[in-house]
Design an enzyme around this catalytic site. Structure first.
Site, mmCIF file in Angstrom:
data_model
loop_
_atom_site.group_PDB
_atom_site.id
_atom_site.type_symbol
_atom_site.label_atom_id
_atom_site.label_comp_id
_atom_site.label_asym_id
_atom_site.label_seq_id
_atom_site.Cartn_x
_atom_site.Cartn_y
_atom_site.Cartn_z
ATOM 1 N N GLY A 196 127.283 109.569 47.242
ATOM 2 C CA GLY A 196 126.523 108.440 48.052
ATOM 3 C C GLY A 196 126.858 108.590 49.540
ATOM 4 O O GLY A 196 127.386 107.682 50.378
ATOM 5 N N ALA A 197 126.535 109.714 50.177
ATOM 6 C CA ALA A 197 127.019 110.163 51.287
ATOM 7 C C ALA A 197 125.951 109.853 52.622
ATOM 8 O O ALA A 197 126.408 110.188 53.597
ATOM 9 C CB ALA A 197 127.385 111.812 51.510
ATOM 10 N N ASN A 198 124.923 109.360 51.998
ATOM 11 C CA ASN A 198 123.822 109.275 53.016
ATOM 12 C C ASN A 198 124.009 107.912 54.020
ATOM 13 O O ASN A 198 123.469 107.584 55.093
ATOM 14 C CB ASN A 198 122.496 109.107 52.408
ATOM 15 C CG ASN A 198 122.445 108.194 51.246
ATOM 16 O OD1 ASN A 198 122.596 108.137 50.295
ATOM 17 N ND2 ASN A 198 121.684 106.727 51.927
ATOM 18 N N GLY B 279 126.622 104.105 54.831
ATOM 19 C CA GLY B 279 128.040 103.424 54.591
ATOM 20 C C GLY B 279 129.265 104.253 54.681
ATOM 21 O O GLY B 279 129.260 105.113 55.393
ATOM 22 N N GLY C 126 130.281 106.569 52.636
ATOM 23 C CA GLY C 126 130.223 107.860 52.392
ATOM 24 C C GLY C 126 129.639 108.640 53.455
ATOM 25 O O GLY C 126 130.258 109.884 53.744
ATOM 26 N N SER D 84 137.937 98.632 44.374
ATOM 27 C CA SER D 84 137.400 97.092 45.255
ATOM 28 C C SER D 84 138.484 96.156 44.803
ATOM 29 O O SER D 84 138.929 95.980 43.802
ATOM 30 C CB SER D 84 136.041 96.980 44.984
ATOM 31 O OG SER D 84 135.921 95.337 45.461
ATOM 32 N N TYR E 217 130.067 93.334 38.543
ATOM 33 C CA TYR E 217 130.542 94.030 39.474
ATOM 34 C C TYR E 217 132.125 94.187 39.288
ATOM 35 O O TYR E 217 132.803 95.391 39.578
ATOM 36 C CB TYR E 217 130.149 93.623 40.865
ATOM 37 C CG TYR E 217 130.906 94.480 42.221
ATOM 38 C CD1 TYR E 217 130.102 95.512 42.403
ATOM 39 C CD2 TYR E 217 131.909 93.987 42.963
ATOM 40 C CE1 TYR E 217 130.712 96.551 43.434
ATOM 41 C CE2 TYR E 217 132.310 94.529 44.030
ATOM 42 C CZ TYR E 217 131.676 95.935 44.189
ATOM 43 O OH TYR E 217 132.208 96.654 45.328
#
Length: 298
Positions: free
Chosen positions: A22-24, A26, A28, A146, A171
């Site tokens: 998820g590096a693209n 936020g 990440g 979280s 969540y």
């Protein structure tokens, strides 16, 4: 350690390889940018090729000598997770795996295999990918939790959310699963005599794309509350500490040091009693093996 950890405390990472899911965007993206600036080879593992390429362009705009590569990874499809893991195993060894990718309070959606999206992506996809590549990771495996885990309860009775769907409860459950997974993974790595360690972290409350599913009134209020929250760059500090901190040990859980662990520099965080329950963790591990078809062999 006492003053708290920030991006300024990240040591030189030259010669090290870090894979960030998820590096693209936020957290990440911010983690990837800092690690690239410190000399690491960063593998951006993302679902969307165009977004990953745009993220790499943005990093290179700030870090001209960044060493970056892209690995397709869709945690909502266990078949694709296995393909991605096979590609990773065929490549160079990894020093650190940062399990950052996740989804937060979307409308009811299912993964390709029919699981509720938050549990399916945040936990099952992460469990499967980690379980397949852990032997290829030499130093640390980071799992992102979280604050929300503290109210989470594990419930395996309706994993497709066909009977009921409450986005926050799902969540919270997925984030409790993340920490149960991290603690159990570290225990099993240690029992197997592995040098690799598992470490948990959470960003506090950070203003990222994850909040796009908040109800409209809360989304409008977010800019007003922003001074009390972490930016995405600040929210990345616990992940960076987990990935690179000199005094971090397996089984540590890190987060912001401000009031309620909402914002601030990174340091030790509080995990709930449920998150630290070895019995719950063993049960989740066994069920995850059944649900994903991936046995980490630990």
């Amino acid at each position: 350690m006492s003053r708290g950890f920030t991006a300024d405390d990240v040591s030189a990472q030259t010669g090290r390889t870090v894979l960030v899911t998820g590096a693209n965007a936020g957290l990440g993206f911010e983690v990837s940018k800092v690690l690239a600036a410190r000399g690491a080879h960063v593998i951006l593992a993302c679902r969307d090729t165009a977004k990953a390429e745009a993220a790499m362009d943005r990093i290179r705009a700030d870090v001209s000598d960044a060493i970056l590569s892209f690995q397709p990874l869709d945690l909502a499809d266990l078949d694709q997770v296995k393909e991605a893991a096979a590609a990773v195993l065929a490549g160079p060894r990894i020093d650190v795996l940062v399990n950052n990718a996740g989804v937060m309070i979307p409308p009811r959606t299912l993964t390709k295999q029919g699981y509720e999206l938050q549990f399916g992506v945040n936990h099952l996809g992460t469990f499967a990918f980690t379980g397949l590549v852990h032997r290829h990771v030499d130093d640390r495996i980071v799992v992102t939790g979280s604050i929300a885990h503290r109210n989470g309860e594990m419930d395996y009775s309706d994993l497709s959310a066909s009977r009921s769907y409450h986005n926050w409860a799902r969540y919270q459950m997925s984030k409790l699963a993340n920490l149960l997974h991290m603690f159990e993974l570290d225990r099993r790595l240690g029992a197997a005599g592995r040098a690799t360690q598992a470490i948990g972290c959470h960003p506090g409350v950070a203003t990222t794309e994850l909040q796009r599913h908040l109800p409209l009134p809360l989304r409008y209020m977010t800019p007003l509350a922003a001074p009390f929250f972490n930016s995405a760059a600040q929210g990345a500090w616990p992940t960076l500490q987990a990935a690179t901190g000199a005094h971090v040990q397996g089984g540590d859980y890190l987060g912001p040091q401000g009031l309620g662990e909402v914002s601030g520099r990174s340091g030790p965080a509080r995990a709930s009693r449920a998150a630290r329950d070895p019995k719950l963790a063993r049960e989740l591990w066994e069920r995850s093996v059944e649900l994903t078809g991936v046995d980490p062999g630990l």
